[in-house]
Design a protein around this motif. Structure first.
Motif, PDB file in Angstrom:
ATOM      1  N   ARG A  92      -0.930  -5.464 -12.450  1.00 40.28           N
ATOM      2  CA  ARG A  92      -2.314  -5.506 -11.940  1.00 40.28           C
ATOM      3  C   ARG A  92      -2.338  -5.703 -10.420  1.00 40.28           C
ATOM      4  N   GLU A  93      -1.310  -6.304  -9.910  1.00 40.37           N
ATOM      5  CA  GLU A  93      -1.247  -6.526  -8.454  1.00 40.37           C
ATOM      6  C   GLU A  93      -0.775  -5.276  -7.717  1.00 40.37           C
ATOM      7  N   LYS A 122      -2.331 -16.974  -1.225  1.00 40.21           N
ATOM      8  CA  LYS A 122      -3.249 -16.333  -2.166  1.00 40.21           C
ATOM      9  C   LYS A 122      -4.199 -17.426  -2.645  1.00 40.21           C
ATOM     10  N   ASN A 144       6.483  -6.934  -3.168  1.00 39.88           N
ATOM     11  CA  ASN A 144       6.516  -7.723  -4.406  1.00 39.88           C
ATOM     12  C   ASN A 144       6.218  -9.192  -4.111  1.00 39.88           C
ATOM     13  N   LEU A 145       6.827  -9.718  -3.078  1.00 34.70           N
ATOM     14  CA  LEU A 145       6.759 -11.155  -2.797  1.00 34.70           C
ATOM     15  C   LEU A 145       6.067 -11.455  -1.471  1.00 34.70           C
ATOM     16  N   LEU A 146       5.411 -12.584  -1.418  1.00 37.18           N
ATOM     17  CA  LEU A 146       4.850 -13.058  -0.143  1.00 37.18           C
ATOM     18  C   LEU A 146       5.962 -13.283   0.865  1.00 37.18           C
ATOM     19  N   GLU A 147       7.146 -13.656   0.368  1.00 38.82           N
ATOM     20  CA  GLU A 147       8.284 -13.891   1.264  1.00 38.82           C
ATOM     21  C   GLU A 147       8.647 -12.625   2.047  1.00 38.82           C
ATOM     22  N   GLY A 176       2.483  -8.475  -4.890  1.00 32.99           N
ATOM     23  CA  GLY A 176       2.594  -9.179  -6.165  1.00 32.99           C
ATOM     24  C   GLY A 176       3.583  -8.519  -7.094  1.00 32.99           C
ATOM     25  N   ILE A 177       4.012  -9.294  -8.093  1.00 31.30           N
ATOM     26  CA  ILE A 177       5.061  -8.814  -8.990  1.00 31.30           C
ATOM     27  C   ILE A 177       4.506  -8.219 -10.282  1.00 31.30           C
ATOM     28  N   TYR A 178       3.212  -8.355 -10.490  1.00 31.57           N
ATOM     29  CA  TYR A 178       2.632  -7.879 -11.747  1.00 31.57           C
ATOM     30  C   TYR A 178       1.952  -6.517 -11.569  1.00 31.57           C
ATOM     31  N   ILE A 199      -5.795 -17.807  -7.518  1.00 29.01           N
ATOM     32  CA  ILE A 199      -5.116 -16.999  -8.545  1.00 29.01           C
ATOM     33  C   ILE A 199      -4.559 -17.853  -9.679  1.00 29.01           C
TER      34      ILE A 199
HETATM   35  N1  LIG Z   1       7.928 -17.598  -4.470  1.00 30.27           N
HETATM   36  C1  LIG Z   1       7.005 -16.744  -4.993  1.00 30.27           C
HETATM   37  N2  LIG Z   1       6.582 -16.923  -6.235  1.00 30.27           N
HETATM   38  C2  LIG Z   1       5.692 -16.054  -6.762  1.00 30.27           C
HETATM   39  C3  LIG Z   1       5.212 -14.978  -6.014  1.00 30.27           C
HETATM   40  C4  LIG Z   1       5.677 -14.825  -4.685  1.00 30.27           C
HETATM   41  O1  LIG Z   1       5.282 -13.906  -3.932  1.00 30.27           O
HETATM   42  N3  LIG Z   1       6.570 -15.723  -4.196  1.00 30.27           N
HETATM   43  N4  LIG Z   1       4.308 -14.112  -6.564  1.00 30.27           N
HETATM   44  C5  LIG Z   1       3.880 -14.255  -7.806  1.00 30.27           C
HETATM   45  C6  LIG Z   1       2.880 -13.354  -8.392  1.00 30.27           C
HETATM   46  O2  LIG Z   1       2.737 -12.153  -7.683  1.00 30.27           O
HETATM   47  C7  LIG Z   1       1.583 -14.147  -8.487  1.00 30.27           C
HETATM   48  O3  LIG Z   1       1.085 -14.423  -7.189  1.00 30.27           O
HETATM   49  C8  LIG Z   1       0.514 -13.491  -9.284  1.00 30.27           C
HETATM   50  O4  LIG Z   1      -0.253 -14.430  -9.941  1.00 30.27           O
HETATM   51  C9  LIG Z   1       4.312 -15.364  -8.670  1.00 30.27           C
HETATM   52  N5  LIG Z   1       5.269 -16.225  -8.037  1.00 30.27           N
END
Ligand SMILES: Nc1nc2c(c(=O)[nH]1)N=C([C@H](O)[C@@H](O)CO)CN2
Length: 117
Positions: free
Chosen positions: A20-21, A97, A69-72, A16-18, A100
Motif C-alpha cells: 500500500r505504501e 511518518k 523502502n526505508l526512511l533510512e 515504505g515496505i508495504y 501510522i
Molecule cells: N527502521 C525502520 N523501520 C520501519 C520502516 C522504516 O523505514 N525504517 N518502515 C516501516 C513501514 O514502511 C511502516 O512505516 C509502515 O507502517 C516499518 N518499519
C-alpha cells in the motif's frame, strides 16, 4: 561553522515496505540542520552560504521521482545530496511518518553525517 535549519518541512514521498505504501504516496515531516561556512555572516551575501529555499525545492523535486523502502535510505539520499551537491560540511536529518501507528504520534529516523567542526 554556522548552522542552517529547516524545521517541520512537509513533503510528499513514496516510502515504505508495504504494497500500500508503494501504491500511494504519503506525507513525511523532515527537519534538518546543516553546517555552512560563516562567510555569509561576515559578508551579507547569499552566494557565501547555502540557500535554504533552494534546498527545500530540491528535496521536494527529488523525492517526487523515486521510491524508497526505508526512511533510512531516504535520509541517506538527502544527506548525500547535501554533502556533495550543496557542499554542506555536516548534516543531521530527522524524517518522521505521522499517525501510522495506533497511539503513536510519530515514528522516524535521525541520521547524522559529515564533520561538525
Ligand atoms: N527502521 C525502520 N523501520 C520501519 C520502516 C522504516 O523505514 N525504517 N518502515 C516501516 C513501514 O514502511 C511502516 O512505516 C509502515 O507502517 C516499518 N518499519
Amino acid at each position: 561553522m554556522d548552522c542552517i535549519f529547516i524545521e517541520g518541512m512537509k513533503v510528499t514521498a513514496s516510502v515504505g515496505i508495504y504494497a500500500r505504501e508503494r501504491a500511494h504516496t504519503q506525507q513525511l515531516e523532515i527537519s534538518m540542520t546543516f553546517g555552512v561556512p560563516d562567510a555569509a555572516a561576515q559578508n551579507d551575501d547569499i552566494n557565501d552560504t547555502i540557500d535554504y529555499a533552494e534546498v527545500v525545492n530540491r528535496i521536494r523535486a527529488e523525492l517526487a521521482q523515486r521510491h524508497f523502502n526505508l526512511l533510512e535510505t531516504l535520509g541517506e539520499f538527502v544527506i548525500k545530496m547535501m554533502l556533495e551537491d550543496f557542499r554542506a560540511s555536516w548534516v543531521k536529518i530527522s524524517i518522521a511518518k505521522t499517525g501510522i501507528m495506533k497511539d503513536v504520534r510519530q515514528v522516524g529516523v535521525t541520521i547524522e553525517r559529515g564533520t561538525r567542526s
